[in-house]
Design an enzyme around this catalytic site. Structure first.
Site, PDB file in Angstrom:
ATOM      1  N   SER A 158      -6.451  -4.614  -2.000  1.00  0.00           N
ATOM      2  CA  SER A 158      -6.188  -3.450  -2.841  1.00  0.00           C
ATOM      3  C   SER A 158      -4.739  -3.471  -3.313  1.00  0.00           C
ATOM      4  O   SER A 158      -3.824  -3.707  -2.528  1.00  0.00           O
ATOM      5  CB  SER A 158      -6.464  -2.167  -2.060  1.00  0.00           C
ATOM      6  OG  SER A 158      -7.809  -2.121  -1.664  1.00  0.00           O
ATOM      7  N   GLY A 159      -4.572  -3.198  -4.608  1.00  0.00           N
ATOM      8  CA  GLY A 159      -3.250  -3.236  -5.196  1.00  0.00           C
ATOM      9  C   GLY A 159      -2.885  -4.567  -5.799  1.00  0.00           C
ATOM     10  O   GLY A 159      -1.800  -4.718  -6.370  1.00  0.00           O
ATOM     11  N   THR A 163      -8.785  -4.351 -10.559  1.00  0.00           N
ATOM     12  CA  THR A 163      -9.333  -3.469 -11.599  1.00  0.00           C
ATOM     13  C   THR A 163      -8.739  -3.789 -12.964  1.00  0.00           C
ATOM     14  O   THR A 163      -9.448  -3.848 -13.969  1.00  0.00           O
ATOM     15  CB  THR A 163      -9.048  -2.004 -11.234  1.00  0.00           C
ATOM     16  OG1 THR A 163      -9.633  -1.715  -9.957  1.00  0.00           O
ATOM     17  CG2 THR A 163      -9.648  -1.075 -12.279  1.00  0.00           C
ATOM     18  N   ASN A 209      -4.028   0.191   2.681  1.00  0.00           N
ATOM     19  CA  ASN A 209      -4.053   0.643   1.291  1.00  0.00           C
ATOM     20  C   ASN A 209      -4.570   2.068   1.227  1.00  0.00           C
ATOM     21  O   ASN A 209      -5.488   2.442   1.956  1.00  0.00           O
ATOM     22  CB  ASN A 209      -4.942  -0.286   0.460  1.00  0.00           C
ATOM     23  CG  ASN A 209      -4.886   0.040  -1.014  1.00  0.00           C
ATOM     24  OD1 ASN A 209      -4.028   0.803  -1.445  1.00  0.00           O
ATOM     25  ND2 ASN A 209      -5.788  -0.518  -1.774  1.00  0.00           N
ATOM     26  N   GLY A 428     -11.499  -7.479  -0.036  1.00  0.00           N
ATOM     27  CA  GLY A 428     -11.084  -8.763   0.490  1.00  0.00           C
ATOM     28  C   GLY A 428     -11.079  -8.789   2.006  1.00  0.00           C
ATOM     29  O   GLY A 428     -11.467  -7.834   2.693  1.00  0.00           O
TER      30      GLY A 428
END
Length: 1518
Positions: A158-159, A163, A209, A428
């Site tokens: 995430s990050g 997206t 996250n 992930g």
């Protein structure tokens, strides 16, 4: 990896560092298996040789765009390459066909704009810089060409930018196969608008996250057969259901629960909500709020997003009620307290509209069905808690699936689509301090995906080896199947053992852990910790993960309770009952056990089946730092992500085969020094590479078709050998240099000694010279003194002589002046007398000429008046013909009405016959029915008859009955026959009537056609009548003018005559008003004209127009530089006064002729011919026509303007000097355009001018585009030349000769462009295209060349090199030479359009770039280039000739600062140039740039020269 063989003292290596992961250094000492290394930060470390890696000191300063090109493919090399490129804002890097995307944490709009998408469209993979567009383009092209679905797997924590990467993928796919927006939104917009909804209900805070996706998303973009987007669908996988009921500190539950608790007060009151701390499902963790995030704001944003994706307000209300209902009864732990809180039960019942008693029974009781009876028992607190949690997980899962279905319905799917491109966005690999069941499932998923990834990587390796035709059969592929068997294998896998433990009520996590220890004690991937009795460790592909099994059993349980299903299916709320449709009867009898683990495994298998059915492409997203800030690259963090993303695993697979691959040129260029004799010999590249490797004793390598494949460690060994050779060479150079220095010192000492000796000898010579100089000076003084005395005497004598000469010459001049003055006075007197005499004679001659002209013109005008009066009398005959035609039309109309009435009568008769036939047919049917009934009755009667022996009398009666029936049947048969005959007759009559009707219809159509023909004839006659009346009106006005002024009538006669010849007349009322004398003369002339047949004026006009069109359709050529066709058209239109009429078709026919001539767009000669004609004609119109102010005036105004025509002509005649000829001679023009008065143009003429302007622009654009098409392939070869020029390495003594030949072959591409430009210029010159347009064409062509070359320079790293700069510079010199030869008249400012590529190439070829400052670069070297463009060139530059470096790091950092300041300006962020295809001129520009055109002496073509209607085209005779 390094070995003692290839790691020597002085080698540059990488060594592990706890803070930086890897740090570079130099080996200073080797002690056995250990080495002392001086690191880059000044520290001295000792490391084992097996744990250090060699560093490539010759790696490009800006890194490589594909990490398979690295000389050393290992962890530190990959990390360093990513860090180097990230520092240059190059966020994308390839590893084979895998794309690694590093999140820049800043906006980089210039690499995602439409220009960039256009560049990557259809480009070969790897040809341009790495980009997410390239991966999407490869997937799209593979889908179109092979017809197979493709998938793009986007992974990362995430990050990391998953997206945003997914968004860019969908943008590019929409660019390639875009579909029209539905209700203003495209497919990719609708998919992206669903993200906030899915994130609210599927994301949660984890340890690492704040917004971690707890489900997998697979976006299917569907395409039709034409490759256009036809629909899309979102598939979700592996939702983490256990999070609904159990969370650990400091994590949070799903965002939606906290958003509901932060809703506005009215919503909180409506749903009975409150502080999250009051609810059990939320207060298991101490984290309730996120830093920098407003749940209240996100609540409103989520509601807006639900509105956008098509979820109605009522459905939103129901969904919020269900999500809030999940919290209501579950904030307590003990079931006894739950039973006492009836109020909470009521609240939940109100939201779900379920039966209160059934709700309480479903949560607290269970039904057991036995063969004898149904038993209902109460649950203990633990069982009720498990039931409650299962109920909550089921409801949440159904609600999430419903949301996804609603989003898919809103987007729209294509069920007929056969091809799709899927984009997978999934969580992930996770490894925390505390890892529970969630991390186990997530890592299991990533193990599956990693196996898929490994198989794909190995497949790509196999394809590379097969393509190069090398032997790879012995390469072993080791995957992670053993880990997958450990987790999912039946019946002995971890998931199976977990399900087995959950089925036994008394199982605990301790018993489950002991079972794992017993089962997998010898498994190499399973480790039992020494200090724990319930934990276990699994060796995943990304490293070891320690799992805590405390809550594995609770989180895995997922009972499907029949009571829960029945309860919600029976809800009175349609929304709730729709979520839980009734199950089949066999599945609804009792509770069925199911686990989250097994369901997770099934969904994962479904996902893998989907991926296996597609062609995969991989994008690995990397988060460079946890601060989420730009320009920060944390090595340890990135290395961990590379391990978790499988990138290092892919490198391991590559290292198992041949990790180092070099083309023959690169290999020889780098390692040719190891065997100079091989390079000197005339060997093939492949043989030369093999000889070098064999000479160094390497084994295991492979020689492919174009590359050398080396095993792991061989590159380092070759580099070590190369370093030794270079070291020896350096020593030899040092030895020679030292010898040279010592000799230089000796030579200097010897030279100094000689200089001292020469100095002393010079001193002695100076003394001797001084004596000699004194003696010579004395002699010279004596000589000068004597010279002075002689010169003084001579000067005195000369002055005396000059005085005498001056006096005599002055006296002679005065005498001559007096004589000249007298002569001039006499000449002036004679001149004045002769002038007076000539002036008197001129005035007398002028007076006589005017009198003669007046008398002659009056005589000619009277003769023309008589002719016009004769023509006016033809009006009566035309009126009689009109009356006859009107009577004939009335007669035909009457006949047509009669035919119509006959037809109606026939149709009525046919209708009657049809009705009679139908009635007859009905009677026949009734008769047949009666006959069938009678026969049936007879048959029954016969069957019912008694035996003959017993009843004799009845037999007689039956016989009589049968006879009567038989007779009746015969009678009916006869009636049937007669009816059939009548029907046949009616049928014949019907056929005959129908034939007559058709014949009448045909005659009626013929009559209608005749009527239409007569109507057309009548319309034509009416037009002729109106023309004649108009002529009559003009004649009468002229007669009135003649009666009042004879002189004016004489002037107007020739004008009216020319007007009648042109075929255009001015409308007006037909009134007769002529004097008796004119009437009598007109009568005489009419009797003379009636004997001669004449054609009407309109027919003559039509014939003249046809002849003109046929004439200009031919290639008429040029008269000097003037196009004949344009001049002929202009003179005809001006003579016919076509510009001044309200309605004419000649303009449309001319435009159609031009349009038909330029249909063949490839013929530049034809296009140039018509461009010359159209532009010349447009120039003539621009200088002649002016907008008419009377175009829309009333007829009275037009009559007055027509009457004033004679006055205007008279004024023009009166203003003509006597010594100058008239402007009109036989109707032709004399003089240039500027000598003509402007014509008041009507609407058709103005429209013709606009159409002609459009055709000039169209032909110009076609010519320009044809030249672009011609030079585009040559430009492509010029762009590809840097790549092809390095494909071969020339060897041996013929190196310089072959190099010159290669350079000549490369420059041939530029010469081809110059040749095309020259041929094109020759074509334009031959057709005399105005130089102004020629300059504009070549200006835009050179701008096109500038854009193509400059963009290729910024997008292709092989083009941004020193040698390519020299190559392009030579090509630009060819273009400059062409511009010089073409002269400024035709080339204009074309050379200036190449300013971008000229300055960029100038930057590439300058030396000592590191010494240049930013101010010097941006203001002196490249003032036109923007900071973004300079930054791009500076970071992509590499010197393939001398090995020099680009600009200094300080300049790069200053550029980045300036780019950051301009980041808000989208225009400045784009570094690519845009090709301008607009029309760069206007009509006024053409008019100002072209000279005057004289059309008076143009010779008409033979087709019209002999025609009497075109006499006015003949040149004026002298």
């Amino acid at each position: 990896m390094g070995t003692p063989v290839n790691i020597i003292v002085g080698s540059h290596v990488w060594v592990e560092d706890p803070a930086l992961a890897w740090i570079d250094g130099e080996v200073t000492k080797i002690n056995g298996e250990d080495a002392e290394i001086q690191t880059g930060n000044g520290k001295m470390v000792v490391a084992n040789l097996s744990k250090i890696y060699p560093k490539d000191v010759e790696a490009p300063a800006g890194g490589v765009d594909d990490m398979t090109k690295l000389s050393y493919l290992h962890e530190p090399g990959v990390l360093q390459n990513l860090a180097t490129r990230y520092a240059l804002n190059e966020i994308y890097t390839y590893t084979g066909n895998i794309l690694i995307a590093v999140n820049p944490f800043q906006r980089l709009p210039h690499i995602y704009d439409s220009h960039m998408m256009e560049q990557y469209k259809g480009a070969q993979f790897g040809e341009l810089s790495p980009h997410v567009f390239a991966v999407a383009d490869v997937a799209y092209r593979a889908m179109i060409n092979e017809g197979k679905s493709n998938s793009i797997l986007v992974s990362g924590e995430s990050g990391a930018g998953k997206t945003e990467t997914t968004k860019m993928l969908m943008r590019y796919l929409a660019f390639l196969g875009g579909r029209a927006a539905t209700e203003g939104r495209t497919v990719e917009q609708q998919v992206l608008e669903s993200n906030p909804v899915l994130e609210a209900f599927g994301n949660a805070k984890t340890v690492r996250n704040n917004n971690s996706s707890r489900f997998g998303k697979f976006v299917e973009i569907q395409f039709d057969k034409q490759g256009r987007i036809s629909g899309a669908a979102i598939r979700t996988y592996l939702l983490e259901r256990s999070r609904v009921c159990q969370i650990s500190d400091p994590e949070r539950n799903y965002h939606c629960f906290y958003l509901l608790c932060a809703a506005p007060p009215e919503d909180i009151e409506k749903y009975k909500l409150g502080n999250p701390k009051a609810f059990h499902y939320l207060n298991q963790s101490n984290c309730y709020e996120l830093v920098g995030v407003s749940d209240a704001h996100d609540y409103l944003a989520t509601r807006r997003a639900m509105d956008i994706v098509g979820i109605s307000a009522q459905e939103q209300l129901f969904s919020r009620m269900q999500f809030s209902g999940l919290l209501q009864p579950f904030f307590i732990l003990e079931i006894s307290i739950l039973l006492r809180e009836k109020k909470l039960i009521h609240q939940f019942q109100k939201m779900t509209r379920c039966d209160p008693l059934a709700l309480e029974d479903a949560l607290c009781k269970r039904v057991m069905v036995t063969p004898e009876e149904v038993i209902k028992r109460s649950l203990d607190p633990l069982g009720a808690t498990v039931s409650r949690d299962g109920f909550a997980k089921t409801v949440y899962s159904r609600l999430f699936d419903w949301l996804v279905d609603k989003i898919n319905v809103s987007i729209g799917q294509d069920p007929t689509s056969s091809s799709l491109i899927g984009v997978l966005d999934i969580y992930g690999f996770e490894s925390f301090k505390t890892n529970s069941f969630e991390q186990f499932c997530i890592n299991f998923t990533n193990e599956k995906l990693q196996q898929h990834f490994n198989q794909h990587v190995f497949k790509m390796e196999q394809e590379e080896y097969t393509k190069e035709a090398i032997d790879w059969s012995y390469i072993e592929f080791v995957d992670n199947q053993d880990v997958l068997d450990l987790i999912e294998k039946k019946p002995g896998g971890i998931v199976a053992l977990l399900d087995e433990a959950c089925m036994f009520p008394k199982s605990t996590h301790e018993t489950f852990s002991q079972k794992l220890y017993q089962t997998f004690s010898k498994h190499k991937r399973f480790i039992k910790p020494k200090l724990s009795r319930t934990d276990f460790t699994i060796c995943h592909y990304a490293g070891e993960v320690l799992y805590q099994s405390d809550q594995f059993l609770d989180k895995n349980k997922d009972y499907v309770v029949a009571e829960h299903q029945d309860l919600l299916s029976a809800s009175k709320c349609p929304f709730v009952s729709g979520l839980f449709p009734p199950l089949p009867e066999e599945t609804n009898k009792s509770s069925k056990f199911s686990s989250i683990g097994s369901r997770f495994k099934q969904q994962l298998q479904a996902l893998m089946d989907t991926l296996n059915s597609t062609e995969p492409h991989y994008i690995r997203c990397v988060k460079p730092n946890n601060l989420l800030k730009p320009a920060i690259f944390e090595n340890v963090n990135v290395m961990q992500q590379l391990r978790c993303g499988g990138v290092l695993e892919a490198i391991r697979i590559s290292c198992a085969g041949y990790p180092t691959r070099r083309t023959f040129y690169e290999f020889l260029h780098r390692f040719g020094v190891l065997a100079p004799e091989v390079l000197e010999g005339n060997y093939d590249e492949k043989v030369a590479c093999k000889k070098i490797l064999e000479k160094k004793g390497l084994t295991g390598f492979q020689i492919g078709k174009t590359k050398v494949f080396l095993r792991a460690g061989q590159m380092a060994e070759l580099d070590a050998r190369r370093a030794e050779v270079l070291s020896n060479a350096a020593k030899a150079i040092q030895r020679q240099i030292r010898t040279h220095i010592m000799r230089k010192q000796f030579v200097a000492l010897r030279k100094a000694t000689i200089d001292v000796q020469a100095l002393w000898r010079g001193r002695l010579a100076c003394k001797l010279y001084e004596c000699m100089r004194r003696e010579a000076a004395a002699i010279k003084v004596q000589k000068h003194l004597r010279t002075y005395q002689a010169k003084k005497a001579y000067t005195h004598l000369k002055m005396s002589v000059l005085v005498l000469q001056t006096a005599f010459r002055a006296m002679a001049a005065r005498n001559d002046f007096r004589f000249r003055k007298q002569t001039k006075a006499a000449t002036a007197i004679q001149a004045y007398w002769r002038c007076h005499r000539a002036h008197s004679y001129h005035k007398m001659l002028k007076r006589a000429s005017i009198v003669t002209q007046c008398r002659w013109r009056g005589r000619v005008a009277r003769r023309e008046l008589r002719k016009l009066k004769m023509a006016a009398r033809e009006t009566g005959a035309l009126k009689e013909a009109k009356d006859k035609l009107e009577k004939k039309v009335e007669e035909l109309t009457w006949r047509l009405q009669l035919e119509k009435r006959k037809r109606m009568d026939l149709e009525e008769e046919i209708t009657k016959l049809q009705s009679s036939l139908q009635a007859t047919q009905n009677k026949v049917d009734e008769t047949n029915a009666m006959l069938v009934k009678e026969r049936e009755a007879a048959r029954k009667a016969i069957e019912e008859a008694p035996p003959v022996i017993k009843e004799t009398t009845v037999l007689v009666q039956d016989t009589e009955k049968i006879d009567s029936l038989t007779a009746e049947v015969e009678h009916l048969k006869a009636s049937l026959d007669s009816e059939k005959e009548r029907a046949d007759e009616f049928e014949k009559k019907y056929v005959e009537v129908q034939r007559i009707s058709e014949e009448g219809q045909r005659k009626l159509e013929e009559a209608a056609g005749k009527v239409h023909q007569l109507q057309d004839s009548l319309n034509r006659l009416e037009e002729k009548m109106s023309n004649v009346e108009s002529e009559n009106k003009v004649l009468r006005q002229q007669a009135v003018s003649m009666a009042s002024n004879k002189f004016l009538s004489g002037r107007s006669k020739s004008t009216v005559q020319r007007s009648s010849e042109s075929g255009h007349v001015i409308s007006g009322d037909a009134k007769t008003n002529a004097d008796p004398h004119n009437t009598s003369s007109a009568t005489r002339e009419h009797s003379e004209v009636e004997d001669r047949p004449q054609k009407s004026l309109s027919e003559k006009q039509q014939e003249n127009q046809d002849l003109l069109i046929r004439c200009i359709a031919q290639h008429l050529g040029f008269a000097g530089t003037r196009p004949i066709a344009a001049c002929i058209i202009y003179k005809c239109l001006l003579h016919w006064r076509s510009f001044e009429v309200e309605r004419t078709s000649v303009f449309d026919r001319i435009i159609q002729t031009i349009g038909h001539a330029i249909e063949t767009q490839e013929n530049n000669d034809v296009l140039a011919y018509w461009l010359s004609n159209a532009s010349t004609l447009l120039l003539l119109l621009q200088r002649t026509l002016k907008a008419s102010g009377a175009a829309g005036m009333a007829p009275q105004r037009r009559r007055s303007s027509s009457a004033s025509l004679f006055g205007r002509m008279t004024q023009s005649f009166r203003g003509t000097p006597q010594g100058v000829n008239l402007s009109f001679v036989n109707g032709s023009l004399v003089g240039g355009v500027d000598t003509l008065r402007q014509v008041e143009a009507k609407y058709p003429a103005l429209l013709f001018k606009q159409q002609l302007t459009a055709y000039v622009e169209k032909i110009y654009g076609m010519i320009r585009d044809n030249l672009k098409k011609e030079i585009s392939p040559l430009l492509g070869l010029c762009i590809q030349a840097p790549r092809t020029s390095r494909a071969n390495l020339v060897k041996g003594s013929s190196r310089s000769l072959a190099s010159a030949a290669a350079q000549q072959a490369l420059i041939a591409h530029w010469q081809g462009i110059v040749k095309s430009l020259g041929n094109f210029l020759s074509t334009l010159k031959t057709n005399h295209v105005p130089p102004f347009l020629v300059r504009k064409v070549f200006t835009q062509i050179f701008s096109f060349i500038n854009v193509q070359l400059f963009n290729s320079l910024l997008l292709r790293r092989e083009c941004c090199s020193f040698s390519n700069g020299e190559y392009v510079k030579a090509g630009l010199a060819e273009l400059e030479h062409w511009c010089y030869k073409a002269t400024d008249e035709y080339a204009g400012s074309a050379w200036d359009e190449l300013k971008h590529i000229r300055q960029a190439i100038g930057f590439l070829v300058i030396h000592q770039k590191p010494k240049k400052t930013l101010d010097e670069i941006s203001h002196d070297l490249c003032p036109v280039l923007s900071i973004q463009q300079l930054y791009r060139i500076s970071t992509m530059y590499w010197d393939d000739k001398y090995g020099t470096h680009s600009v200094s790091p300080e300049v790069i950092s200053n550029m980045r600062v300036l780019m950051t300041e301009d980041s808000n300006n989208p225009v400045s962020n784009s570094f690519l140039l845009d090709d301008d295809s607009s029309i760069p001129f206007s009509v006024d520009d053409i008019s100002k740039s072209m000279e005057q055109i004289d059309v008076s002496d143009i010779e008409p073509p033979p087709l019209v020269r002999e025609n009497s209607g075109f006499v006015f085209l003949l040149p004026r005779s002298e």
